[in-house]
Scaffold this motif. Sequence first.
Motif, short mmCIF file in Angstrom:
data_model
loop_
_atom_site.label_atom_id
_atom_site.label_comp_id
_atom_site.label_asym_id
_atom_site.label_seq_id
_atom_site.Cartn_x
_atom_site.Cartn_y
_atom_site.Cartn_z
N LYS A 45 -4.27 10.15 -12.47
CA LYS A 45 -5.65 9.73 -12.25
C LYS A 45 -5.75 8.23 -12.01
O LYS A 45 -6.76 7.61 -12.29
CB LYS A 45 -6.50 10.12 -13.46
N ARG A 46 -4.71 7.64 -11.50
CA ARG A 46 -4.75 6.22 -11.16
C ARG A 46 -3.87 5.98 -9.94
O ARG A 46 -2.98 6.77 -9.63
CB ARG A 46 -4.25 5.36 -12.32
N ILE A 47 -4.13 4.91 -9.25
CA ILE A 47 -3.31 4.54 -8.11
C ILE A 47 -1.91 4.20 -8.61
O ILE A 47 -1.75 3.35 -9.49
CB ILE A 47 -3.92 3.35 -7.36
N THR A 48 -0.90 4.87 -8.07
CA THR A 48 0.46 4.73 -8.57
C THR A 48 1.43 4.50 -7.42
O THR A 48 1.40 5.24 -6.43
CB THR A 48 0.90 5.99 -9.35
N GLY A 72 0.78 -1.23 0.00
CA GLY A 72 0.00 0.00 0.00
C GLY A 72 0.81 1.28 0.00
O GLY A 72 0.30 2.34 0.38
N ASP A 118 -10.99 7.48 -12.87
CA ASP A 118 -11.33 8.53 -11.90
C ASP A 118 -12.64 9.19 -12.32
O ASP A 118 -12.67 10.31 -12.81
CB ASP A 118 -10.19 9.54 -11.83
N ALA A 121 -6.58 -0.16 -9.47
CA ALA A 121 -6.59 1.02 -10.31
C ALA A 121 -7.95 1.12 -10.99
O ALA A 121 -8.47 0.16 -11.51
CB ALA A 121 -5.48 0.94 -11.35
N GLN A 149 -2.64 7.96 -4.03
CA GLN A 149 -4.03 7.89 -4.43
C GLN A 149 -4.41 9.14 -5.23
O GLN A 149 -4.00 10.24 -4.90
CB GLN A 149 -4.93 7.80 -3.19
N PRO A 150 -5.21 8.99 -6.28
CA PRO A 150 -5.68 10.17 -7.02
C PRO A 150 -6.57 11.02 -6.14
O PRO A 150 -7.33 10.51 -5.32
CB PRO A 150 -6.47 9.57 -8.19
N ASP A 151 -6.48 12.32 -6.28
CA ASP A 151 -7.40 13.23 -5.62
C ASP A 151 -7.48 14.51 -6.43
O ASP A 151 -6.89 14.62 -7.50
CB ASP A 151 -7.01 13.49 -4.16
N VAL A 178 1.45 3.65 -2.01
CA VAL A 178 0.98 4.18 -3.29
C VAL A 178 0.42 5.58 -3.11
O VAL A 178 0.09 6.00 -1.99
CB VAL A 178 -0.11 3.26 -3.90
#
Length: 419
Positions: A48-51, A36, A400, A397, A40-42, A38
């Motif tokens: 715009k993806r979990i990276t 975890g 969004d 992922a 998070q997009p916000d 990573v």
Amino acid sequence: MSGVVPLNWYVVLLVVTALSAWALTFPARRIAVQIGYVAQPDERKVHKRITPQSGGVAMFLAMLVGWAVAASIPALAPLFRGSSEPLGLILGASVIFVVGVIDDLREMSAPAKVAGEVLAATVLYFMGVTWFQFKVPLAGTVLLSPEWTPLLTALWVIAITNAVNLIDGLDGLAAGVVAIASGALAIYGLHLQHLGLLQTDNIGPLIAVLTCGICIGFLPHNFHPARIFMGDSGALLLGLLMAASTMLIGGRAATTGPVSGVAAHTGQTYFFFAPLFIPFFILGVPMVDMAFAFVRRTANRTGFATPDKNHLHHRLLRLGHGHRRSVLILWAWTVLLSGFILFPLYVSSVNAFIPFGALALGVVLYTLFHPGLRKQVEPDGAVQVPAPALDPAVPGAQDDRTAGGSPAPAVSAVPHREL
């Protein structure tokens, strides 16, 4: 003073460190997804993806590999023999790396992060990784007293680490800028050693070479669309490495040396007589960005740690440049500014124009990014950024979008936390 280290060994270290950073990023990415670690997009972030944002882990391990290989090369033995500086650099880097990891996972407050940066700078100072003097044009050399050196070391580390952290707002931007800047600094430092104006046991050029290798190896994973971010752990680590190498090179270049009449042999370059100014050019993009942020937030009466959407890369996006083009433009500025350092070292006939050319560049840079330029801006100040393809390697992922299937609001900001 021992002989100059053959350049081919530095090339070997550059390649080894780059390959290490490239290879280590693969497991760093996989493990980050599992635990975890990573981003998070916000609403504040471009991605715009979990990276995964564990790139700093791969960078740190690649740095250790580079130092281990360097210590095993007989030609580089003088850099390690009887010196506490290599160990000091590793310890200081370890401190700033831990600070960055904690900030990535738990989002430290600005005072806590600055305290960590001061601790890393303190380690560098007590282990000898600091500067001894300043060269001031028309005023000669200013030797630093023991009372001022710790403070200036801490201020320098804070400034450079935060400058790199602030510029880490687009995929590949910080890694590319630092790769170019550290490469230019390495060439400059090795040139001074060749002239006999910098001690050959100075580890500054070695640090710059390793930093350049780390960034080159990480860039294939981080260029848009990024599969992994360096996180604060990587940005702060790169900042500390650049701070250390600039102090060791710019703050220790000899005022006199075995090369008499140096102006006749090297050209009477402005930067030869004022090496302290070198980091302000090779790191011109992040330094200008940080300076503008300070002035802007002071004028708006907001704290320096308060995020906004007026960094250089935001301005380029609002001017209509895409993600990759914005990054390439800022890379180009870094190449141009670094060229003002390196070119006169080999072509002496244009040296007199360097200060004026640098001033012209500053004016052009300010004009291009003047706050009055506001093109292609949405009414709410956001920049429309198209959603990249989802990363199938990252579990969880997702697009969004809202639950009803309508597009989420446009986003514009940097994928990092400032200060």
